[in-house]
Write a protein that holds these residues in place. Structure first.
Motif, PDB file in Angstrom:
ATOM      1  N   LYS A 150      42.149  39.730  37.285  1.00  0.00           N
ATOM      2  CA  LYS A 150      41.991  39.504  38.727  1.00  0.00           C
ATOM      3  C   LYS A 150      42.236  38.046  39.091  1.00  0.00           C
ATOM      4  O   LYS A 150      42.773  37.748  40.167  1.00  0.00           O
ATOM      5  CB  LYS A 150      40.577  39.908  39.163  1.00  0.00           C
ATOM      6  N   ASN A 151      41.844  37.142  38.199  1.00  0.00           N
ATOM      7  CA  ASN A 151      41.997  35.711  38.474  1.00  0.00           C
ATOM      8  C   ASN A 151      43.401  35.192  38.176  1.00  0.00           C
ATOM      9  O   ASN A 151      43.655  33.989  38.295  1.00  0.00           O
ATOM     10  CB  ASN A 151      40.981  34.912  37.644  1.00  0.00           C
ATOM     11  N   GLY A 152      44.301  36.072  37.780  1.00  0.00           N
ATOM     12  CA  GLY A 152      45.666  35.662  37.489  1.00  0.00           C
ATOM     13  C   GLY A 152      45.839  35.027  36.123  1.00  0.00           C
ATOM     14  O   GLY A 152      46.892  34.448  35.838  1.00  0.00           O
ATOM     15  N   GLU A 153      44.836  35.142  35.246  1.00  0.00           N
ATOM     16  CA  GLU A 153      44.925  34.555  33.923  1.00  0.00           C
ATOM     17  C   GLU A 153      45.633  35.476  32.934  1.00  0.00           C
ATOM     18  O   GLU A 153      45.980  35.061  31.827  1.00  0.00           O
ATOM     19  CB  GLU A 153      43.517  34.231  33.410  1.00  0.00           C
ATOM     20  N   LEU A 154      45.821  36.733  33.317  1.00  0.00           N
ATOM     21  CA  LEU A 154      46.534  37.702  32.501  1.00  0.00           C
ATOM     22  C   LEU A 154      47.582  38.390  33.357  1.00  0.00           C
ATOM     23  O   LEU A 154      47.370  38.615  34.559  1.00  0.00           O
ATOM     24  CB  LEU A 154      45.576  38.752  31.927  1.00  0.00           C
ATOM     25  N   ASP A 155      48.701  38.735  32.747  1.00  0.00           N
ATOM     26  CA  ASP A 155      49.772  39.441  33.452  1.00  0.00           C
ATOM     27  C   ASP A 155      49.725  40.942  33.222  1.00  0.00           C
ATOM     28  O   ASP A 155      50.286  41.708  34.010  1.00  0.00           O
ATOM     29  CB  ASP A 155      51.139  38.919  32.984  1.00  0.00           C
ATOM     30  N   TYR A 156      49.060  41.364  32.138  1.00  0.00           N
ATOM     31  CA  TYR A 156      49.104  42.766  31.727  1.00  0.00           C
ATOM     32  C   TYR A 156      47.832  43.071  30.949  1.00  0.00           C
ATOM     33  O   TYR A 156      47.400  42.282  30.102  1.00  0.00           O
ATOM     34  CB  TYR A 156      50.320  42.989  30.827  1.00  0.00           C
ATOM     35  N   ILE A 157      47.204  44.213  31.242  1.00  0.00           N
ATOM     36  CA  ILE A 157      46.051  44.628  30.461  1.00  0.00           C
ATOM     37  C   ILE A 157      46.176  46.106  30.110  1.00  0.00           C
ATOM     38  O   ILE A 157      46.765  46.889  30.856  1.00  0.00           O
ATOM     39  CB  ILE A 157      44.711  44.369  31.175  1.00  0.00           C
ATOM     40  N   ARG A 158      45.603  46.457  28.964  1.00  0.00           N
ATOM     41  CA  ARG A 158      45.612  47.849  28.508  1.00  0.00           C
ATOM     42  C   ARG A 158      44.193  48.412  28.505  1.00  0.00           C
ATOM     43  O   ARG A 158      43.270  47.805  27.988  1.00  0.00           O
ATOM     44  CB  ARG A 158      46.198  47.952  27.101  1.00  0.00           C
ATOM     45  N   ASN A 159      44.061  49.578  29.119  1.00  0.00           N
ATOM     46  CA  ASN A 159      42.865  50.404  29.083  1.00  0.00           C
ATOM     47  C   ASN A 159      41.588  49.733  29.593  1.00  0.00           C
ATOM     48  O   ASN A 159      40.604  49.600  28.863  1.00  0.00           O
ATOM     49  CB  ASN A 159      42.659  50.961  27.674  1.00  0.00           C
ATOM     50  N   PRO A 160      41.609  49.320  30.871  1.00  0.00           N
ATOM     51  CA  PRO A 160      40.321  49.079  31.529  1.00  0.00           C
ATOM     52  C   PRO A 160      39.615  50.431  31.679  1.00  0.00           C
ATOM     53  O   PRO A 160      40.208  51.481  31.397  1.00  0.00           O
ATOM     54  CB  PRO A 160      40.729  48.508  32.887  1.00  0.00           C
ATOM     55  N   THR A 161      38.383  50.426  32.122  1.00  0.00           N
ATOM     56  CA  THR A 161      37.714  51.704  32.359  1.00  0.00           C
ATOM     57  C   THR A 161      38.354  52.399  33.555  1.00  0.00           C
ATOM     58  O   THR A 161      39.062  51.769  34.357  1.00  0.00           O
ATOM     59  CB  THR A 161      36.220  51.500  32.635  1.00  0.00           C
TER      60      THR A 161
END
Length: 636
Positions: A252-263
Motif C-alpha cells: 500500500k505504501n508503494g514499497e512493493l510492486d507485486y505481492i503473492r497471496n495476501p488473505t
C-alpha cells in the motif's frame, strides 16, 4: 517469440526515437546508479540458493531466474527454447538431439555449451547409480520419469540424450542446467552441503548477488543473457514470514510492486485501490492435511498413534472437515472444494472420485466406531486403548493456516479427538520434521498431522510422485506406501497414449481418495496483486486464467516494460485488459501519472536525456556512432 527489450537503452529508444538511440549509451553509467527495481513480496522465506536444496515455491521462482531449463515454458505452458534452441526426436523415439545455441555464455563470461547440459543430466544419472538423492530429491524424478539412460555432448552445440522407452517427459523437466565449472567438484552425496554463494553463476535473465536470510534476495540483470530482457534492472524479493499484514502495508505504501497471496479479505481491499491490478486465478495446487502414515515403529519417534496407519481412520476424519466453511470463512470464497491430488486446474487429468465425503460429524463418529475407535466419556480411543491426543503443525508462511487449525481443532474435538496445534517455520518443518532417511533415526517423523500445500508442474507427475513409496526418503510428507499406487504410477508414466495415461491416473486418484493419506482441504486460488505505476505489459501464464509470476519459468519477467515507455497499440491494450479481466476478475485502474516510485523514466529524466542528446549531437556524430556500436555489442 518473446518481445525483445534490451536494458535501459531499448526502453528509452521507444520513447525518444532513432536519434536518441544513437546517443543514449552515453548515459549508460546512470543505469547502475539509478536502476529500475522490481520489488516482490512473499510470505515465504527463501530456504536455499542451491536448487537441489529448496523445497519452497519462492526457491523455485528464484532458481528459474538464475538458470535456464533445457526446454522452457511459453505463455501457455507450451515448450519453447530454453538452454536448447531446438530439438528433434529420432524415428524410434529413443534418441533426442538438442541444439544448444551458439555463443551462449554463463554470467561469469565462461562459454555455456552442450557439455554443461550433458554434465547436469549425467549428475542425476550418477546419483541414481549411487542410490543417493540430490539434496531434498525433489528434482530427481524428472530424469527417472523421462527414462534417460545416457547423455553425450557430441560437439559444443549438440546434446544427444538416449531413453529406454519412447516418451516426451524430457520436454517437461523442471531442471536447471548448471555450470560444470562451478559444480564439478561437488560429490552427488554432498550436494546438499553446497551453499551456492552469490553471485550465482547461470544463464538465466537475472542472477542473485545478495541474500539475507529472513529478509530479502537481490538479483541483477544478466547482461550476457541470450534472450529478451525486461524493464527491471534489478529484482528484489522481500520475505515476510508470518507477517502478511506487513507485506500488504508495504504494498500500500508503494514499497512493493507485486505481492503473492495476501488473505482473501486483504485481496478484496487491495483491488479497490487506484493503479492496482488484482488477479485471483485457479491454482495448480492444493492445501491439505497430511497424516503420518509411516508403517514402521521408530523408537521415540513416529506418530503418536498407530491409528494413522489405518485408512479407515484417516477416511473417517474426512467427514469431520467442513470444506465449504473453510473456503467461506478462511479463504473469503477464493477457492474450491478439494478432493484428489491432481488439482482441478489440470483439467485434462483431474477426475472427481466416487462417494465424495460430505461434512457430517455424526457420520464421522459412526465411521470411527465401526473402524474400532470407541468414544468413552467424551474421549476417543485408539485400538491400543490410548486416548487420541493429536498434534497438528503448520508453517508460518500462510495466514490461513492458523485459522484452519482452529476449525480442525473444534471439529475433531466434537468427535472426541483432542488436537494441539502449533506453528513453525517452513525450513524447520521441511527438514527436521518430515524427511527421513532410508533407516529413520531416533526422533524423526515425530508428527501426526500437518497443514501445508503443494504446487504442481504443467505435467501431473510431480504431484503424483510425492505419494509413491520411493518418495518416502525424499519428498513424501505422508510417508504413505501403497504397492497398487506405485504400480499405477509406473503404468501411467509408461503409457503410450494420453487416453491410457488418463485411465491409470483416474485409478490413482480414486485410490488416493479412498486411502486418504491426505485430506485435501481445498484448491485455493492464487491471489496476486501488482501496481501499474512503475511497470507495464504484465503478462500472465497461462494467458487465460493465470498470474504473471510464480508460474513456470521466467518468461513473464522478460516482457515487462516501464510504465513511462510508449503505450502499446489500442488493440494490444484491449487484448491484455480483456485477458486480465476475463480470466481472473481483475480490478484495474489507470496508473496515476507522475507518481511512480522509480525516477528513471519520469518526465524529468526524459527532459534531461533529451538535453544530453542535443549536446552530444553537437559534439559529433562519429563519437556517438562509435559508442553505440560498442554498447550494443556488449549488450548482446
Amino acid at each position: 517469440m518473446r518481445m525483445s527489450l534490451r536494458g535501459r537503452m531499448g526502453r528509452v529508444v521507444a520513447v525518444l526515437g532513432l536519434t536518441a538511440a544513437l546517443v543514449l549509451p552515453a548515459a549508460a553509467p546512470a543505469a547502475a546508479a539509478d536502476p529500475n527495481v522490481l520489488k516482490i513480496g512473499t510470505t515465504q522465506d527463501l530456504d536455499s540458493l542451491n536448487p537441489y536444496q529448496t523445497a519452497l515455491l519462492v526457491g523455485y521462482e528464484i532458481f528459474t531466474l538464475n538458470y535456464d531449463m533445457l526446454v522452457g515454458f511459453g505463455p501457455n505452458n507450451e515448450t519453447v527454447p530454453g538452454y536448447a534452441d531446438s530439438w528433434t526426436q529420432s524415428a524410434d523415439g529413443l534418441t533426442w538431439t538438442f541444439k544448444i545455441r551458439s555463443g551462449m555464455k554463463w554470467s561469469d563470461g565462461q562459454p555455456a555449451t552442450a557439455e554443461d547440459a550433458a554434465w547436469t543430466l549425467q549428475y542425476y544419472l550418477d546419483a541414481q547409480k549411487a542410490e543417493v538423492s540430490l539434496g531434498y530429491g525433489y528434482l530427481d524424478p524428472y530424469v527417472l520419469n523421462a527414462a534417460i539412460t545416457a547423455v553425450k555432448a557430441t560437439d559444443p552445440t549438440t546434446l544427444t540424450v538416449t531413453t529406454s522407452r519412447k516418451n516426451d517427459r524430457i520436454l517437461q523437466m523442471y531442471l536447471p542446467i548448471l555450470p560444470e565449472h562451478v559444480w564439478k567438484d561437488v560429490p552427488v552425496d554432498k550436494v546438499g552441503d553446497f551453499v551456492n554463494t552469490p553471485p550465482v553463476v547461470g544463464t538465466g535473465p537475472y542472477q542473485v548477488v545478495q541474500w539475507t536470510n529472513g529478509q530479502s534476495a537481490r538479483l541483477v540483470r544478466n547482461r550476457l543473457y541470450w534472450g529478451p530482457q525486461g524493464a527491471a534492472d534489478e529484482i528484489v524479493f522481500q520475505f515476510f514470514p508470518d507477517a502478511t499484514n506487513a507485506m500488504v502495508d508495504a504494498f500500500k505504501n508503494g514499497e512493493l510492486d507485486y505481492i503473492r497471496n495476501p488473505t482473501g479479505l486483504q485481496f478484496d481491499q487491495l483491488k479497490t485501490l487506484p493503479g492496482v491490478v488484482a488477479i485471483n486465478a485457479a491454482g495448480n495446487g492444493f492445501t491439505q492435511i497430511n497424516f503420518n502414515c509411516y508403517d514402521k515403529d521408530i523408537p521415540s519417534g513416529g506418530a503418536s498413534t498407530k491409528a494413522f496407519r489405518d485408512p479407515a481412520f484417516r477416511a473417517a476424519l474426512g467427514y469431520a472437515i467442513d470444506r465449504k466453511t473453510l473456503i467461506t470463512r478462511v479463504l473469503n470464497n477464493y477457492g474450491t472444494d478439494g478432493t484428489t491430488q491432481v488439482p482441478a486446474w489440470q483439467r485434462a487429468w483431474h477426475s472427481e472420485p466416487n462417494d465424495v465425503r460430505s461434512f457430517d460429524l455424526t457420520v464421522a463418529a459412526q465411521k470411527l466406531e465401526e473402524a474400532g475407535y470407541p468414544l468413552r466419556d467424551g474421549v476417543r480411543y485408539d485400538k491400543e486403548g490410548k486416548p487420541l491426543n493429536l498434534s497438528l503443525m503448520f508453517p508460518d508462511s500462510d495466514a490461513s493456516y492458523p485459522k484452519v487449525a482452529q476449525f480442525i481443532t473444534d471439529w475433531f474435538g466434537q468427535i472426541g479427538i483432542k488436537v494441539t496445534s502449533r506453528s513453525t517455520d517452513s525450513g524447520s518443518l521441511g527438514t527436521t520434521e518430515y524427511l527421513d532417511t532410508e533407516i529413520p533415526i531416533k526422533g524423526q517423523l515425530k508428527y501426526d498431522m500437518v497443514i501445508w500445500g503443494w504446487v504442481g508442474d504443467p505435467d501431473p507427475n510431480s504431484l503424483l510422485q510425492i505419494l509413491t513409496t520411493d518418495a518416502i526418503s525424499d519428498s513424501s510428507d505422508s510417508q504413505w506406501s501403497n504397492a497398487a499406487y506405485d504400480a499405477l504410477y509406473t503404468q501411467q508414466n509408461e503409457a503410450t497414449t494420453s487416453e491410457q495415461r488418463k485411465g491409470y491416473m483416474d485409478q490413482m486418484q480414486q485410490l488416493f481418495y479412498d486411502q486418504a493419506p491426505y485430506q485435501i482441504l481445498y484448491y485455493d486460488d492464487e491471489l496476486h496483486v501488482y501496481r501499474t505505476d512503475k511497470f507495464s505489459n504484465w503478462q500472465t501464464q497461462p494467458t487465460d486464467g493465470g498470474t504473471p509470476f510464480f508460474v513456470n519459468g521466467s518468461i513473464n519477467y522478460t516482457t515487462l516494460q516501464l510504465a513511462s515507455a510508449a503505450s502499446p497499440s489500442p488493440d494490444a491494450a484491449a487484448s491484455a485488459g480483456a485477458s486480465a479481466g476475463a480470466s481472473a476478475g481483475a480490478a484495474a485502474t489507470p496508473a496515476p501519472s507522475g507518481n511512480g516510485s522509480s525516477t528513471s523514466g519520469s518526465g524529468n529524466s526524459t527532459l534531461l536525456i533529451l538535453g544530453i542528446v542535443i549536446v552530444l549531437i553537437a559534439v559529433g556524430a562519429a563519437i556517438v556512432l562509435s559508442r553505440r556500436r560498442r554498447t550494443a555489442s556488449e549488450d548482446e
